[in-house]
Design a protein around this motif. Structure first.
Motif, PDB file in Angstrom:
ATOM      1  N   ALA A  41     -29.273 -28.723 -35.757  1.00 21.24           N
ATOM      2  CA  ALA A  41     -30.584 -28.016 -35.184  1.00 21.24           C
ATOM      3  C   ALA A  41     -31.036 -27.352 -35.359  1.00 21.24           C
ATOM      4  N   LYS A  42     -30.657 -26.375 -36.089  1.00 21.73           N
ATOM      5  CA  LYS A  42     -30.670 -24.954 -36.751  1.00 21.73           C
ATOM      6  C   LYS A  42     -31.505 -25.356 -38.262  1.00 21.73           C
ATOM      7  N   ILE A  43     -30.279 -26.161 -38.427  1.00 21.43           N
ATOM      8  CA  ILE A  43     -30.990 -26.899 -39.911  1.00 21.43           C
ATOM      9  C   ILE A  43     -32.174 -27.597 -40.042  1.00 21.43           C
ATOM     10  N   THR A  44     -32.492 -28.617 -38.754  1.00 15.85           N
ATOM     11  CA  THR A  44     -33.338 -29.209 -38.833  1.00 15.85           C
ATOM     12  C   THR A  44     -34.665 -28.170 -38.715  1.00 15.85           C
ATOM     13  N   GLU A  45     -34.802 -27.649 -37.748  1.00 10.07           N
ATOM     14  CA  GLU A  45     -35.602 -26.429 -36.954  1.00 10.07           C
ATOM     15  C   GLU A  45     -36.000 -25.287 -38.951  1.00 10.07           C
ATOM     16  N   LYS A  46     -35.379 -25.134 -39.538  1.00 13.99           N
ATOM     17  CA  LYS A  46     -35.814 -24.385 -40.654  1.00 13.99           C
ATOM     18  C   LYS A  46     -36.695 -26.044 -42.195  1.00 13.99           C
ATOM     19  N   PHE A  47     -36.013 -27.118 -41.099  1.00 14.69           N
ATOM     20  CA  PHE A  47     -37.116 -27.999 -42.609  1.00 14.69           C
ATOM     21  C   PHE A  47     -37.850 -28.715 -41.618  1.00 14.69           C
ATOM     22  N   LYS A  48     -38.543 -28.339 -40.387  1.00 13.62           N
ATOM     23  CA  LYS A  48     -39.841 -28.905 -39.641  1.00 13.62           C
ATOM     24  C   LYS A  48     -38.735 -30.035 -39.134  1.00 13.62           C
ATOM     25  N   ILE A  49     -37.739 -30.571 -39.239  1.00  9.65           N
ATOM     26  CA  ILE A  49     -37.624 -32.367 -39.083  1.00  9.65           C
ATOM     27  C   ILE A  49     -37.318 -32.755 -37.726  1.00  9.65           C
ATOM     28  N   PRO A  50     -38.546 -33.490 -36.905  1.00  5.49           N
ATOM     29  CA  PRO A  50     -38.198 -33.821 -36.082  1.00  5.49           C
ATOM     30  C   PRO A  50     -36.787 -34.167 -35.841  1.00  5.49           C
ATOM     31  N   TYR A  51     -35.696 -34.016 -34.677  1.00  6.93           N
ATOM     32  CA  TYR A  51     -34.869 -34.079 -34.195  1.00  6.93           C
ATOM     33  C   TYR A  51     -34.491 -34.565 -33.154  1.00  6.93           C
ATOM     34  N   ILE A  52     -32.961 -35.826 -33.725  1.00  3.93           N
ATOM     35  CA  ILE A  52     -32.812 -36.962 -32.134  1.00  3.93           C
ATOM     36  C   ILE A  52     -31.065 -36.212 -31.491  1.00  3.93           C
ATOM     37  N   PHE A  53     -30.494 -35.186 -31.068  1.00  4.11           N
ATOM     38  CA  PHE A  53     -28.415 -35.656 -31.155  1.00  4.11           C
ATOM     39  C   PHE A  53     -28.552 -36.840 -30.544  1.00  4.11           C
ATOM     40  N   LYS A  54     -27.402 -37.190 -31.436  1.00  8.13           N
ATOM     41  CA  LYS A  54     -26.723 -38.459 -31.354  1.00  8.13           C
ATOM     42  C   LYS A  54     -25.694 -38.531 -31.056  1.00  8.13           C
ATOM     43  N   ALA A  55     -25.160 -39.161 -29.848  1.00 10.67           N
ATOM     44  CA  ALA A  55     -23.426 -39.558 -29.734  1.00 10.67           C
ATOM     45  C   ALA A  55     -23.247 -40.542 -28.674  1.00 10.67           C
ATOM     46  N   SER A  56     -22.174 -41.135 -28.793  1.00  6.92           N
ATOM     47  CA  SER A  56     -21.861 -42.086 -28.182  1.00  6.92           C
ATOM     48  C   SER A  56     -21.431 -41.978 -26.643  1.00  6.92           C
ATOM     49  N   TYR A  57     -21.435 -42.151 -25.615  1.00  2.82           N
ATOM     50  CA  TYR A  57     -20.680 -42.043 -24.457  1.00  2.82           C
ATOM     51  C   TYR A  57     -19.732 -42.572 -24.677  1.00  2.82           C
ATOM     52  N   ARG A  58     -19.224 -43.625 -24.299  1.00  4.62           N
ATOM     53  CA  ARG A  58     -18.336 -44.396 -25.689  1.00  4.62           C
ATOM     54  C   ARG A  58     -18.473 -45.361 -26.278  1.00  4.62           C
ATOM     55  N   LYS A  59     -17.289 -45.664 -26.605  1.00  7.41           N
ATOM     56  CA  LYS A  59     -17.865 -46.752 -27.994  1.00  7.41           C
ATOM     57  C   LYS A  59     -16.914 -47.676 -27.579  1.00  7.41           C
ATOM     58  N   ALA A  60     -17.490 -48.978 -27.721  1.00  9.80           N
ATOM     59  CA  ALA A  60     -17.090 -50.665 -27.117  1.00  9.80           C
ATOM     60  C   ALA A  60     -16.287 -51.596 -27.747  1.00  9.80           C
ATOM     61  N   ASN A  61     -17.319 -51.497 -28.799  1.00  8.02           N
ATOM     62  CA  ASN A  61     -17.016 -52.042 -30.149  1.00  8.02           C
ATOM     63  C   ASN A  61     -15.686 -51.662 -31.619  1.00  8.02           C
ATOM     64  N   ARG A  62     -14.310 -51.337 -30.951  1.00 10.55           N
ATOM     65  CA  ARG A  62     -13.431 -50.831 -31.068  1.00 10.55           C
ATOM     66  C   ARG A  62     -12.998 -51.919 -32.016  1.00 10.55           C
ATOM     67  N   SER A  63     -12.016 -52.388 -33.065  1.00  9.45           N
ATOM     68  CA  SER A  63     -11.230 -52.232 -34.236  1.00  9.45           C
ATOM     69  C   SER A  63     -10.023 -53.120 -33.309  1.00  9.45           C
TER      70      SER A  63
END
Length: 274
Positions: A41-63
């Motif tokens: 968030a701090k880095i994208t604020e510096k460059f004024k890049i619109p930012y959406i935080f990404k993280a999966s709450y669960r990974k269903a596709n596993r090897s």
């Protein structure tokens, strides 16, 4: 990208920068997620890049069955909710079945449809009916032209808030390639188009059962994506990819993110002239 303004909390759209979806592959712990979110968030604020935080709450596709898949759905979603509350960031996360759409929509702003599930009608319709943005990843087996039909399922369900993401195309059993023709093709449908840089560099189906990757090519793919008109960049990042519990082999080390984004912003400035 004007319809991205409908994403709650997204900033800096007036800069006409590319937007960024970035974060760890999966919620590993609250401290890990909050630290990564704050840093990006701090880095994208510096460059004024619109930012959406990404993280999966669960990974269903596993090897393999013993691969890490998550810390528990409710616990992980509450951590994503804490990111949203603490930093004012919009959130994107994957869903894997129709009943998950409503559950995840209570916490996040963008519901992501995994590439292997991009043709699943029930899943697309359920995501659409939440009213949230729906980010559909192009299947490795699907042509760019065919993604119009996946998007249309969401639109026909009463939701015009669609994002399309390319994450590479199958190239034999153990590799992916990015066909940059997909960007203008999918943009012609009228939706923002993203290139998933890190997953495009996966080397799946390894004999060990653990997916490999080519992280040294991240900047190459990201530069090409911006140069060919991508509206957004998706990437997974971690302070120590070697210790990440999922997809560490193709993640960007977070220490390299600021320099990469600075260079991508400069490329975007040149592209806008044309």
């Amino acid at each position: 990208m004007s319809n991205l303004a409908n994403i709650t909390g997204i900033k800096h759209l007036e800069t006409d920068n590319f937007f960024l979806m970035a974060g760890p592959c999966v919620v590993e712990s609250e401290s890990n997620v909050l630290r990564i979110a704050e840093t990006v968030a701090k880095i994208t604020e510096k460059f004024k890049i619109p930012y959406i935080f990404k993280a999966s709450y669960r990974k269903a596709n596993r090897s393999r069955i013993d691969s890490f898949s998550g810390i528990g759905d409710e616990k992980a979603l509450k951590i994503l909710g804490e990111v949203k509350k603490k930093f004012g960031l919009p959130i994107v996360t994957d869903i894997h079945s129709a009943p998950e759409a409503e559950m995840a929509a209570e916490y996040v702003d963008v519901l992501q449809i995994p590439a292997f599930l991009c043709r699943q009608t029930d899943l697309l319709v359920a995501a659409a009916k939440t009213g949230k943005f729906v980010n559909i990843k192009k299947g490795q087996f699907v042509s760019p032209d065919s993604m119009r039909f996946a998007a249309q399922k969401v639109v026909d369900s009463g939701n015009n808030n669609v994002i399309l993401t390319d994450r590479g195309t199958m190239f034999g059993y153990h590799d992916l390639i990015v066909d940059f023709r997909a960007i203008p093709i999918m943009k012609s449908f009228g939706f923002p188009v993203v290139v998933d840089v890190t997953h495009s560099l996966q080397q799946p189906n390894q004999t060990s059962g653990v997916t490999g990757g080519r992280p040294e090519m991240i900047e190459t793919i990201a530069r090409a994506a911006i140069a060919t008109g991508a509206d957004g960049i998706f990437m997974e990042t971690h302070f120590n990819p070697a210790e990440a519990l999922s997809d560490g082999a193709n993640m960007l080390n977070l220490n390299h993110l600021e320099g990469l984004l600075e260079r991508l912003v400069k490329i975007r400035e040149v592209v806008k002239v044309f």
